[in-house]
Design a protein around this motif. Structure first.
Motif, PDB file in Angstrom:
ATOM      1  N   LEU A  81       0.832  -1.201   0.000  1.00  0.00           N
ATOM      2  CA  LEU A  81       0.000   0.000   0.000  1.00  0.00           C
ATOM      3  C   LEU A  81       0.869   1.254   0.000  1.00  0.00           C
ATOM      4  O   LEU A  81       0.626   2.199  -0.772  1.00  0.00           O
ATOM      5  N   PHE A  82       1.889   1.288   0.863  1.00  0.00           N
ATOM      6  CA  PHE A  82       2.741   2.470   0.954  1.00  0.00           C
ATOM      7  C   PHE A  82       3.680   2.606  -0.246  1.00  0.00           C
ATOM      8  O   PHE A  82       4.262   3.667  -0.447  1.00  0.00           O
ATOM      9  N   ASP A  83       3.807   1.559  -1.031  1.00  0.00           N
ATOM     10  CA  ASP A  83       4.576   1.664  -2.271  1.00  0.00           C
ATOM     11  C   ASP A  83       3.783   2.358  -3.373  1.00  0.00           C
ATOM     12  O   ASP A  83       4.354   2.763  -4.390  1.00  0.00           O
ATOM     13  N   LEU A  84       2.467   2.493  -3.173  1.00  0.00           N
ATOM     14  CA  LEU A  84       1.606   3.109  -4.172  1.00  0.00           C
ATOM     15  C   LEU A  84       1.649   4.634  -4.071  1.00  0.00           C
ATOM     16  O   LEU A  84       1.984   5.194  -3.010  1.00  0.00           O
ATOM     17  N   PRO A  85       1.284   5.335  -5.149  1.00  0.00           N
ATOM     18  CA  PRO A  85       1.104   6.790  -5.043  1.00  0.00           C
ATOM     19  C   PRO A  85       0.049   7.112  -3.998  1.00  0.00           C
ATOM     20  O   PRO A  85      -0.864   6.316  -3.748  1.00  0.00           O
ATOM     21  N   VAL A  86       0.141   8.283  -3.383  1.00  0.00           N
ATOM     22  CA  VAL A  86      -0.741   8.655  -2.290  1.00  0.00           C
ATOM     23  C   VAL A  86      -2.211   8.542  -2.683  1.00  0.00           C
ATOM     24  O   VAL A  86      -3.042   8.051  -1.898  1.00  0.00           O
ATOM     25  N   ALA A  87      -2.550   8.959  -3.886  1.00  0.00           N
ATOM     26  CA  ALA A  87      -3.954   8.965  -4.317  1.00  0.00           C
ATOM     27  C   ALA A  87      -4.555   7.570  -4.352  1.00  0.00           C
ATOM     28  O   ALA A  87      -5.786   7.413  -4.289  1.00  0.00           O
ATOM     29  N   LYS A  88      -3.719   6.532  -4.442  1.00  0.00           N
ATOM     30  CA  LYS A  88      -4.215   5.162  -4.540  1.00  0.00           C
ATOM     31  C   LYS A  88      -4.212   4.437  -3.195  1.00  0.00           C
ATOM     32  O   LYS A  88      -4.584   3.266  -3.126  1.00  0.00           O
ATOM     33  N   ARG A  89      -3.818   5.109  -2.140  1.00  0.00           N
ATOM     34  CA  ARG A  89      -3.791   4.474  -0.815  1.00  0.00           C
ATOM     35  C   ARG A  89      -5.169   4.580  -0.163  1.00  0.00           C
ATOM     36  O   ARG A  89      -5.380   5.323   0.793  1.00  0.00           O
ATOM     37  N   THR A  90      -6.086   3.833  -0.681  1.00  0.00           N
ATOM     38  CA  THR A  90      -7.468   3.876  -0.223  1.00  0.00           C
ATOM     39  C   THR A  90      -7.822   2.592   0.516  1.00  0.00           C
ATOM     40  O   THR A  90      -7.156   1.564   0.348  1.00  0.00           O
ATOM     41  N   PRO A  91      -8.884   2.620   1.328  1.00  0.00           N
ATOM     42  CA  PRO A  91      -9.328   1.388   1.975  1.00  0.00           C
ATOM     43  C   PRO A  91      -9.654   0.290   0.973  1.00  0.00           C
ATOM     44  O   PRO A  91      -9.349  -0.883   1.222  1.00  0.00           O
ATOM     45  N   GLN A  92     -10.249   0.649  -0.144  1.00  0.00           N
ATOM     46  CA  GLN A  92     -10.606  -0.340  -1.150  1.00  0.00           C
ATOM     47  C   GLN A  92      -9.359  -1.010  -1.727  1.00  0.00           C
ATOM     48  O   GLN A  92      -9.332  -2.231  -1.935  1.00  0.00           O
ATOM     49  N   ARG A  93      -8.323  -0.203  -1.963  1.00  0.00           N
ATOM     50  CA  ARG A  93      -7.083  -0.781  -2.502  1.00  0.00           C
ATOM     51  C   ARG A  93      -6.401  -1.651  -1.457  1.00  0.00           C
ATOM     52  O   ARG A  93      -5.824  -2.699  -1.788  1.00  0.00           O
ATOM     53  N   ASP A 130      -8.406   5.188   9.548  1.00  0.00           N
ATOM     54  CA  ASP A 130      -8.130   5.816  10.837  1.00  0.00           C
ATOM     55  C   ASP A 130      -6.759   6.467  10.933  1.00  0.00           C
ATOM     56  O   ASP A 130      -6.480   7.191  11.905  1.00  0.00           O
ATOM     57  N   HIS A 131      -5.875   6.213   9.988  1.00  0.00           N
ATOM     58  CA  HIS A 131      -4.517   6.749  10.053  1.00  0.00           C
ATOM     59  C   HIS A 131      -4.216   7.589   8.814  1.00  0.00           C
ATOM     60  O   HIS A 131      -4.748   7.323   7.731  1.00  0.00           O
ATOM     61  N   ASP A 132      -3.364   8.557   8.991  1.00  0.00           N
ATOM     62  CA  ASP A 132      -2.903   9.367   7.868  1.00  0.00           C
ATOM     63  C   ASP A 132      -1.856   8.573   7.089  1.00  0.00           C
ATOM     64  O   ASP A 132      -0.757   8.317   7.599  1.00  0.00           O
ATOM     65  N   VAL A 133      -2.211   8.159   5.893  1.00  0.00           N
ATOM     66  CA  VAL A 133      -1.284   7.366   5.083  1.00  0.00           C
ATOM     67  C   VAL A 133      -0.764   8.172   3.902  1.00  0.00           C
ATOM     68  O   VAL A 133      -0.277   7.609   2.905  1.00  0.00           O
ATOM     69  N   THR A 134      -0.846   9.503   3.998  1.00  0.00           N
ATOM     70  CA  THR A 134      -0.419  10.340   2.877  1.00  0.00           C
ATOM     71  C   THR A 134       1.079  10.641   2.890  1.00  0.00           C
ATOM     72  O   THR A 134       1.635  11.053   1.872  1.00  0.00           O
ATOM     73  N   ASP A 135       1.712  10.475   4.040  1.00  0.00           N
ATOM     74  CA  ASP A 135       3.165  10.709   4.107  1.00  0.00           C
ATOM     75  C   ASP A 135       3.911   9.459   3.662  1.00  0.00           C
ATOM     76  O   ASP A 135       3.541   8.338   4.026  1.00  0.00           O
ATOM     77  N   ASP A 136       4.972   9.654   2.909  1.00  0.00           N
ATOM     78  CA  ASP A 136       5.788   8.522   2.481  1.00  0.00           C
ATOM     79  C   ASP A 136       6.759   8.135   3.591  1.00  0.00           C
ATOM     80  O   ASP A 136       7.538   8.975   4.049  1.00  0.00           O
ATOM     81  N   PRO A 137       6.723   6.890   4.039  1.00  0.00           N
ATOM     82  CA  PRO A 137       7.705   6.449   5.048  1.00  0.00           C
ATOM     83  C   PRO A 137       9.123   6.575   4.498  1.00  0.00           C
ATOM     84  O   PRO A 137       9.355   6.469   3.284  1.00  0.00           O
ATOM     85  N   ILE A 138      10.052   6.779   5.392  1.00  0.00           N
ATOM     86  CA  ILE A 138      11.448   6.834   4.975  1.00  0.00           C
ATOM     87  C   ILE A 138      12.020   5.443   4.765  1.00  0.00           C
ATOM     88  O   ILE A 138      13.042   5.255   4.119  1.00  0.00           O
ATOM     89  N   GLY A 139      11.305   4.435   5.298  1.00  0.00           N
ATOM     90  CA  GLY A 139      11.732   3.050   5.103  1.00  0.00           C
ATOM     91  C   GLY A 139      10.578   2.086   5.244  1.00  0.00           C
ATOM     92  O   GLY A 139       9.746   2.228   6.140  1.00  0.00           O
ATOM     93  N   LEU A 140      10.500   1.112   4.347  1.00  0.00           N
ATOM     94  CA  LEU A 140       9.522   0.022   4.416  1.00  0.00           C
ATOM     95  C   LEU A 140      10.288  -1.290   4.386  1.00  0.00           C
ATOM     96  O   LEU A 140      11.044  -1.550   3.438  1.00  0.00           O
ATOM     97  N   ALA A 165      13.150  -3.307   9.993  1.00  0.00           N
ATOM     98  CA  ALA A 165      12.006  -2.648  10.623  1.00  0.00           C
ATOM     99  C   ALA A 165      10.818  -2.645   9.664  1.00  0.00           C
ATOM    100  O   ALA A 165      10.974  -2.407   8.466  1.00  0.00           O
ATOM    101  N   ASP A 166       9.609  -2.879  10.212  1.00  0.00           N
ATOM    102  CA  ASP A 166       8.411  -2.861   9.379  1.00  0.00           C
ATOM    103  C   ASP A 166       8.265  -1.533   8.654  1.00  0.00           C
ATOM    104  O   ASP A 166       8.031  -1.487   7.436  1.00  0.00           O
ATOM    105  N   ARG A 167       8.388  -0.446   9.417  1.00  0.00           N
ATOM    106  CA  ARG A 167       8.231   0.881   8.815  1.00  0.00           C
ATOM    107  C   ARG A 167       9.011   1.899   9.633  1.00  0.00           C
ATOM    108  O   ARG A 167       9.054   1.810  10.867  1.00  0.00           O
ATOM    109  N   ILE A 168       9.623   2.846   8.956  1.00  0.00           N
ATOM    110  CA  ILE A 168      10.310   3.953   9.610  1.00  0.00           C
ATOM    111  C   ILE A 168       9.721   5.241   9.066  1.00  0.00           C
ATOM    112  O   ILE A 168       9.819   5.519   7.874  1.00  0.00           O
ATOM    113  N   ASP A 169       9.071   6.002   9.938  1.00  0.00           N
ATOM    114  CA  ASP A 169       8.496   7.292   9.555  1.00  0.00           C
ATOM    115  C   ASP A 169       9.458   8.409   9.901  1.00  0.00           C
ATOM    116  O   ASP A 169      10.308   8.272  10.792  1.00  0.00           O
ATOM    117  N   GLN A 170       9.292   9.539   9.214  1.00  0.00           N
ATOM    118  CA  GLN A 170       9.995  10.770   9.580  1.00  0.00           C
ATOM    119  C   GLN A 170       8.942  11.793   9.976  1.00  0.00           C
ATOM    120  O   GLN A 170       8.109  12.194   9.161  1.00  0.00           O
TER     121      GLN A 170
END
Length: 302
Positions: A81-93, A130-140, A165-170
Motif C-alpha cells: 500500500l505504501f509503495d503506491l502513489p498517495v492517491a491510490k492508498r485507499t481502503p478499497q485498494r 483511521d490513520h494518515d497514510v499520505t506521508d511517504d515512510p522513509i523506510g519500508l 524494521a516494518d516501517r520507519i516514519d519521519q
C-alpha cells in the motif's frame, strides 16, 4: 552461524613470529553481528537457536502456522500500500492487496481461512481510514545496521546490531519506528518500551539514517490500538547492555561449539509451554515431552 567481523586486521605473513619481534600490535576486538530475532531465539531456547541458525542440514520443522501466515499477509499488504502513489492508498485498494497477498497455509480448513481473510481485509481497511497514510515512510521493511558500544558514555564498538524494521516514519525531523502486530494480545505502552527489538531498530536507524530516533510504536491491527513509547538515551543504553550480554553468551557458546564442544550442553533446551508450538518440535524430544502439540491455528487472534 553467528557472523563476526575483524576490522582493520593486517596479516604479516608470519614475519612477526619468524623474526621474534614484538611490534606491540593489538588485535582489534571482534564484533558480533546480532539481530533482535537471533537474540530473542537464544534467550527463549538455546537449542532452538542452534537448530535455526547453526545446524546444517536444518532439522525437521513443523508445517506452517496460521497466525504467521495471517501476520505476513497483513504486513505485505501494508507494505504494498505504501509503495503506491498517495492517491491510490485507499481502503478499497488495501482490501484488494490483502486478497492478492492471501495464502491459506496453516488454517484448519477453507471456511476458517475465509473468515480470517475477511477479518484481515477489515483490519487494513480500518487502518487506512483511521490513520494518515499520505506521508511517504522513509523506510519500508528497511534493513538497518550499526556498530554500537554497550559501555556507558560510549567507547569502542562491542557489537553490530542489525535488523529489518516494518516501517520507519519521519515526523518533525525525527524518526519513528513502527511495528505492525496481528496477535491475540492488545499491546500497551509498557510492551512498546520493553521491546528490545524496537529499541535496537531505533538505535540502528538513527545511526544508519543519521537522524534522531527515540519514539517507537506498536500498531495492533485487530483492535486499532497504537501503543507508543518515547525512549531516553538511558533506556536505549539499558537495552543495548542486555543485548550485549546475550550476544557475549551466544558468541562464547558458538565458539566453543566450533572448537568441538558438546552442543547439548552449550545450547540446552529450555522447556516451557511454548514447546507446544515450537517450529522444531518434531526434532526435539524434550519439547515433545513438555507439552502436547498445538494445532497450527490455535494462536490466531480470536
Amino acid at each position: 552461524m553467528v557472523r563476526s567481523v575483524d576490522t582493520g586486521r593486517i596479516e604479516w605473513g608470519g614475519v612477526k613470529e619468524q623474526l621474534g619481534f614484538d611490534f606491540g600490535v593489538q588485535q582489534p576486538q571482534r564484533l558480533t553481528k546480532v539481530s533482535p530475532a537471533r537474540l530473542a531465539t537464544f534467550e527463549d531456547c538455546p537449542r532452538r537457536y542452534r537448530m535455526t541458525y547453526l545446524e546444517r542440514p536444518t532439522p525437521q520443522r513443523t508445517g506452517p502456522w496460521a497466525h504467521s501466515t495471517l501476520g505476513a499477509v497483513v504486513h505485505n499488504a501494508l507494505r504494498a500500500l505504501f509503495d503506491l502513489p498517495v492517491a491510490k492508498r485507499t481502503p478499497q485498494r488495501a482490501v484488494a492487496l490483502v486478497a492478492e497477498q492471501w495464502k491459506d497455509a496453516g488454517f484448519a480448513d477453507q471456511e476458517q481461512a475465509a473468515r480470517y481473510r475477511a477479518r484481515a481485509k477489515g483490519w487494513v481497511a480500518e487502518y487506512v481510514e483511521d490513520h494518515d497514510v499520505t506521508d511517504d515512510p522513509i523506510g519500508l521493511e528497511r534493513w538497518v545496521s550499526a556498530p554500537v558500544s554497550t559501555e556507558e558514555g560510549g567507547g569502542r564498538p562491542t557489537m553490530i546490531i542489525e535488523g529489518r524494521a516494518d516501517r520507519i516514519d519521519q515526523r518533525g525531523g525525527e524518526l519513528v519506528i513502527v511495528d505492525y502486530k496481528t496477535g491475540r494480545r492488545e499491546p500497551d505502552e509498557y510492551e512498546a518500551r520493553a521491546s528490545q527489538a524496537l529499541a535496537m531498530y531505533a538505535v540502528a536507524a538513527s545511526r544508519t539514517l543519521r537522524m534522531p530516533c527515540t519514539k517507537v510504536e506498536l500498531h495492533h491491527l485487530p483492535t486499532g490500538t497504537v501503543a507508543a513509547a518515547e525512549h531516553t538515551g538511558e533506556s536505549l543504553r539499558r537495552h543495548l547492555e542486555r543485548a550485549g550480554q546475550t550476544a557475549g553468551d551466544l558468541r562464547l557458546a558458538t565458539d566453543t561449539l566450533d572448537a568441538g564442544g558438546d552442543g547439548d550442553v552449550l545450547f540446552p533446551a529450555r522447556p516451557d509451554r511454548r514447546c507446544a508450538w515450537c517450529d522444531f518440535r518434531p526434532s526435539c524430544e524434550v519439547g515433545q515431552q513438555t507439552a502436547a502439540a498445538a494445532q497450527p491455528w490455535e494462536l490466531l487472534a480470536p
